[in-house]
Design a protein around this motif. Sequence first.
Motif, PDB file in Angstrom:
ATOM      1  N   GLU A  68       0.581  -1.123   0.020  1.00 46.07           N
ATOM      2  CA  GLU A  68       0.399   0.190  -0.159  1.00 46.07           C
ATOM      3  C   GLU A  68       0.862   0.725   0.331  1.00 46.07           C
ATOM      4  OE1 GLU A  68       0.085  -1.514   4.231  1.00 46.07           O
ATOM      5  OE2 GLU A  68       0.375  -2.308   2.774  1.00 46.07           O
ATOM      6  N   GLN A  69       1.898   1.292   0.041  1.00 41.45           N
ATOM      7  CA  GLN A  69       2.715   1.965   0.224  1.00 41.45           C
ATOM      8  C   GLN A  69       3.857   2.302  -1.113  1.00 41.45           C
ATOM      9  OE1 GLN A  69       5.830   2.022   4.000  1.00 41.45           O
ATOM     10  NE2 GLN A  69       4.133   2.776   5.022  1.00 41.45           N
ATOM     11  N   ARG A  70       4.067   1.582  -1.933  1.00 39.79           N
ATOM     12  CA  ARG A  70       4.607   1.524  -2.975  1.00 39.79           C
ATOM     13  C   ARG A  70       4.547   2.973  -3.793  1.00 39.79           C
ATOM     14  NH1 ARG A  70       4.935  -4.950  -3.545  1.00 39.79           N
ATOM     15  NH2 ARG A  70       5.784  -5.524  -1.282  1.00 39.79           N
ATOM     16  N   ASN A  71       3.262   3.038  -4.828  1.00 42.92           N
ATOM     17  CA  ASN A  71       2.932   3.662  -5.410  1.00 42.92           C
ATOM     18  C   ASN A  71       3.370   4.841  -4.703  1.00 42.92           C
ATOM     19  OD1 ASN A  71       1.939   2.456  -7.511  1.00 42.92           O
ATOM     20  ND2 ASN A  71      -0.509   2.182  -6.359  1.00 42.92           N
ATOM     21  N   GLU A  72       3.153   6.022  -3.668  1.00 47.66           N
ATOM     22  CA  GLU A  72       3.395   6.536  -3.070  1.00 47.66           C
ATOM     23  C   GLU A  72       4.620   6.635  -2.610  1.00 47.66           C
ATOM     24  OE1 GLU A  72       2.953   8.826   1.915  1.00 47.66           O
ATOM     25  OE2 GLU A  72       2.098   6.490   1.287  1.00 47.66           O
ATOM     26  N   ALA A  73       5.506   5.923  -2.548  1.00 46.32           N
ATOM     27  CA  ALA A  73       6.862   6.049  -3.077  1.00 46.32           C
ATOM     28  C   ALA A  73       7.414   6.334  -3.843  1.00 46.32           C
ATOM     29  CB  ALA A  73       7.347   5.249  -1.613  1.00 46.32           C
ATOM     30  N   TRP A  74       7.136   5.658  -4.702  1.00 47.15           N
ATOM     31  CA  TRP A  74       7.526   5.695  -6.195  1.00 47.15           C
ATOM     32  C   TRP A  74       7.070   7.124  -6.765  1.00 47.15           C
ATOM     33  CZ3 TRP A  74      10.215   1.971  -8.428  1.00 47.15           C
ATOM     34  CH2 TRP A  74      10.347   1.930  -9.950  1.00 47.15           C
ATOM     35  N   ASN A  75       6.059   7.695  -6.307  1.00 47.47           N
ATOM     36  CA  ASN A  75       5.466   9.046  -6.645  1.00 47.47           C
ATOM     37  C   ASN A  75       6.233  10.360  -6.425  1.00 47.47           C
ATOM     38  OD1 ASN A  75       3.442   8.986  -8.613  1.00 47.47           O
ATOM     39  ND2 ASN A  75       3.094   7.548  -8.028  1.00 47.47           N
ATOM     40  N   ALA A  76       7.042  10.087  -4.904  1.00 48.14           N
ATOM     41  CA  ALA A  76       7.798  10.920  -3.919  1.00 48.14           C
ATOM     42  C   ALA A  76       8.840  10.977  -4.484  1.00 48.14           C
ATOM     43  CB  ALA A  76       7.315  10.424  -2.233  1.00 48.14           C
ATOM     44  N   ILE A  77       9.677   9.768  -5.116  1.00 48.88           N
ATOM     45  CA  ILE A  77      10.757  10.361  -6.350  1.00 48.88           C
ATOM     46  C   ILE A  77      10.898  10.852  -6.961  1.00 48.88           C
ATOM     47  CG2 ILE A  77      12.946   8.710  -6.380  1.00 48.88           C
ATOM     48  CD1 ILE A  77      11.980   7.216  -4.532  1.00 48.88           C
ATOM     49  N   ALA A  78       9.919  10.338  -8.167  1.00 48.58           N
ATOM     50  CA  ALA A  78       9.425  11.535  -9.219  1.00 48.58           C
ATOM     51  C   ALA A  78       8.893  12.219  -9.004  1.00 48.58           C
ATOM     52  CB  ALA A  78       9.308  10.104 -10.175  1.00 48.58           C
ATOM     53  N   GLY A  79       8.519  13.098  -8.047  1.00 51.72           N
ATOM     54  CA  GLY A  79       7.000  13.578  -7.606  1.00 51.72           C
ATOM     55  C   GLY A  79       8.616  15.374  -8.203  1.00 51.72           C
ATOM     56  N   SER A  80       9.305  15.528  -8.214  1.00 53.75           N
ATOM     57  CA  SER A  80      10.357  16.357  -8.787  1.00 53.75           C
ATOM     58  C   SER A  80      10.117  16.429 -10.271  1.00 53.75           C
ATOM     59  CB  SER A  80      11.503  16.382  -7.953  1.00 53.75           C
ATOM     60  OG  SER A  80      11.861  16.325  -6.991  1.00 53.75           O
ATOM     61  N   PHE A  81      10.006  15.776 -11.232  1.00 50.09           N
ATOM     62  CA  PHE A  81      10.295  15.390 -12.184  1.00 50.09           C
ATOM     63  C   PHE A  81       8.896  15.836 -13.250  1.00 50.09           C
ATOM     64  CE2 PHE A  81      13.933  13.808 -10.876  1.00 50.09           C
ATOM     65  CZ  PHE A  81      14.356  14.432 -10.824  1.00 50.09           C
ATOM     66  N   PHE A  82       7.574  14.565 -12.399  1.00 45.97           N
ATOM     67  CA  PHE A  82       6.520  14.062 -12.801  1.00 45.97           C
ATOM     68  C   PHE A  82       5.590  14.606 -12.386  1.00 45.97           C
ATOM     69  CE2 PHE A  82       9.589  11.331 -14.741  1.00 45.97           C
ATOM     70  CZ  PHE A  82       9.816  11.809 -15.784  1.00 45.97           C
ATOM     71  N   ASP A  83       4.598  14.693 -12.531  1.00 46.11           N
ATOM     72  CA  ASP A  83       3.417  14.803 -12.318  1.00 46.11           C
ATOM     73  C   ASP A  83       2.537  13.788 -11.124  1.00 46.11           C
ATOM     74  OD1 ASP A  83       3.204  17.333 -13.073  1.00 46.11           O
ATOM     75  OD2 ASP A  83       1.430  17.567 -14.790  1.00 46.11           O
ATOM     76  N   HIS A  84       2.303  12.784 -12.094  1.00 46.52           N
ATOM     77  CA  HIS A  84       2.079  11.008 -11.212  1.00 46.52           C
ATOM     78  C   HIS A  84       2.936  10.411 -12.203  1.00 46.52           C
ATOM     79  CE1 HIS A  84      -1.319  11.722 -14.482  1.00 46.52           C
ATOM     80  NE2 HIS A  84      -0.887  10.728 -15.191  1.00 46.52           N
ATOM     81  N   VAL A  85       3.172   9.049 -11.798  1.00 43.75           N
ATOM     82  CA  VAL A  85       3.188   7.456 -12.124  1.00 43.75           C
ATOM     83  C   VAL A  85       2.064   6.554 -11.734  1.00 43.75           C
ATOM     84  CG1 VAL A  85       5.737   5.916 -12.157  1.00 43.75           C
ATOM     85  CG2 VAL A  85       5.687   8.780 -11.977  1.00 43.75           C
ATOM     86  N   VAL A  86       1.708   6.156 -12.426  1.00 43.35           N
ATOM     87  CA  VAL A  86       0.740   4.982 -12.666  1.00 43.35           C
ATOM     88  C   VAL A  86       0.750   3.828 -13.511  1.00 43.35           C
ATOM     89  CG1 VAL A  86      -1.645   4.491 -12.616  1.00 43.35           C
ATOM     90  CG2 VAL A  86      -0.956   7.456 -12.675  1.00 43.35           C
ATOM     91  N   PRO A  87       0.784   3.188 -12.079  1.00 44.39           N
ATOM     92  CA  PRO A  87       1.245   1.377 -12.637  1.00 44.39           C
ATOM     93  C   PRO A  87      -0.355   0.926 -13.613  1.00 44.39           C
ATOM     94  CG  PRO A  87       0.580   0.988 -10.557  1.00 44.39           C
ATOM     95  CD  PRO A  87       1.122   2.979 -11.043  1.00 44.39           C
ATOM     96  N   LEU A  88       0.357   0.203 -14.899  1.00 50.74           N
ATOM     97  CA  LEU A  88      -0.600   0.158 -15.744  1.00 50.74           C
ATOM     98  C   LEU A  88      -1.260  -1.959 -15.947  1.00 50.74           C
ATOM     99  CD1 LEU A  88       0.895   1.475 -18.772  1.00 50.74           C
ATOM    100  CD2 LEU A  88      -0.677   2.751 -18.228  1.00 50.74           C
ATOM    101  N   VAL A  89      -0.016  -2.412 -14.919  1.00 50.59           N
ATOM    102  CA  VAL A  89      -1.418  -3.754 -14.972  1.00 50.59           C
ATOM    103  C   VAL A  89      -1.301  -4.381 -13.777  1.00 50.59           C
ATOM    104  CG1 VAL A  89      -0.402  -5.795 -15.087  1.00 50.59           C
ATOM    105  CG2 VAL A  89      -0.240  -4.409 -17.406  1.00 50.59           C
ATOM    106  N   ASP A  90      -0.215  -4.109 -12.926  1.00 50.01           N
ATOM    107  CA  ASP A  90      -0.753  -4.336 -11.219  1.00 50.01           C
ATOM    108  C   ASP A  90      -1.440  -2.816 -10.758  1.00 50.01           C
ATOM    109  OD1 ASP A  90       1.235  -6.850 -12.067  1.00 50.01           O
ATOM    110  OD2 ASP A  90       2.922  -5.223 -12.117  1.00 50.01           O
ATOM    111  N   LYS A  91      -1.819  -3.526  -9.485  1.00 46.48           N
ATOM    112  CA  LYS A  91      -1.779  -2.440  -8.204  1.00 46.48           C
ATOM    113  C   LYS A  91      -0.888  -1.484  -8.072  1.00 46.48           C
ATOM    114  CE  LYS A  91      -6.060  -5.120  -7.155  1.00 46.48           C
ATOM    115  NZ  LYS A  91      -6.938  -5.986  -5.578  1.00 46.48           N
ATOM    116  N   ALA A  92       0.246  -1.928  -7.890  1.00 45.30           N
ATOM    117  CA  ALA A  92       1.221  -0.902  -7.250  1.00 45.30           C
ATOM    118  C   ALA A  92       2.754  -0.938  -8.247  1.00 45.30           C
ATOM    119  CB  ALA A  92       1.349  -1.325  -5.958  1.00 45.30           C
ATOM    120  N   MET A  93       3.087   0.135  -8.059  1.00 46.24           N
ATOM    121  CA  MET A  93       4.844   0.237  -8.495  1.00 46.24           C
ATOM    122  C   MET A  93       5.247  -1.462  -8.175  1.00 46.24           C
ATOM    123  SD  MET A  93       4.678   2.195 -10.992  1.00 46.24           S
ATOM    124  CE  MET A  93       6.821   2.146 -11.593  1.00 46.24           C
TER     125      MET A  93
END
Length: 246
Positions: free
Chosen positions: A27-52
């Motif tokens: 449940e924390q994996r999407n939040e963590a990936w987006n926190a790291i990528a947040g300086s560069f992108f608005d959002h990162v969203v997994p396409l197949v799985d529920k989480a990055m």
Amino acid sequence: MTAEDNADKPSDRPQRGVFRTADLPSEQRNEAWNAIAGSFFDHVVPLVDKAMDGEIHSDLLGSWSTCTIRFNPHSYARRKARSPEEGLNHYFIQLYRRGTLHGECAGHGVYVRPGDILILDVREALTLRASAGEIVTLIIPHAAIERLPDGLHGLVLRHEDVSTRQLAFRFESLQAQVADMSPEEIEASQSAIREALITAIDHTLKQADLPAQQGAPGKTSEEIADDTASLRAVQDILLDWSGRDD
């Protein structure tokens, strides 16, 4: 050598960070990936799985950073361009070891295959979809390659070109050896990569019959220090999530 040149050099051995989604609850994996990528992108969203699902191995080299990133299928976007005052003034130079990517960069179609190298301006708009894959990414300031930012966003250096393969070899060499390199060795590698990158860009533009890019203005030591601080802040976020065990 100018003060600006000295300011851009790594002053110590690289600061390494390793982030793995497997170390976090799902449940924390999407939040963590987006926190790291947040300086560069608005959002990162997994396409197949529920989480990055993936890993980021990052080495901070002064105002540069080099990363190996492994990931499951996902999309990422930045809805509108940013001004220099709103975020990092860097390029992503991405070598695709495995996987493919397609989408739009500021309205222009992009398709990337294994062995290709994609150039992204982190200030510009994009909407991209990536398959599962692995990439080596260099994050470098605009002025490091002395080209206008709006001329390179979404440019793909094709793996069929000798100049692209030579650049890829230098990427791989830096990534494999960086942990044991001295500041002087890192500086020499950065210089070699810069020259190989400019050669590959010029070759690609010539093949596409595009106009030559103009040189970028020189940077002050204060601007280079800002670039270094901006990347250090991203590295700190990665290290923070890497150290969590809750």
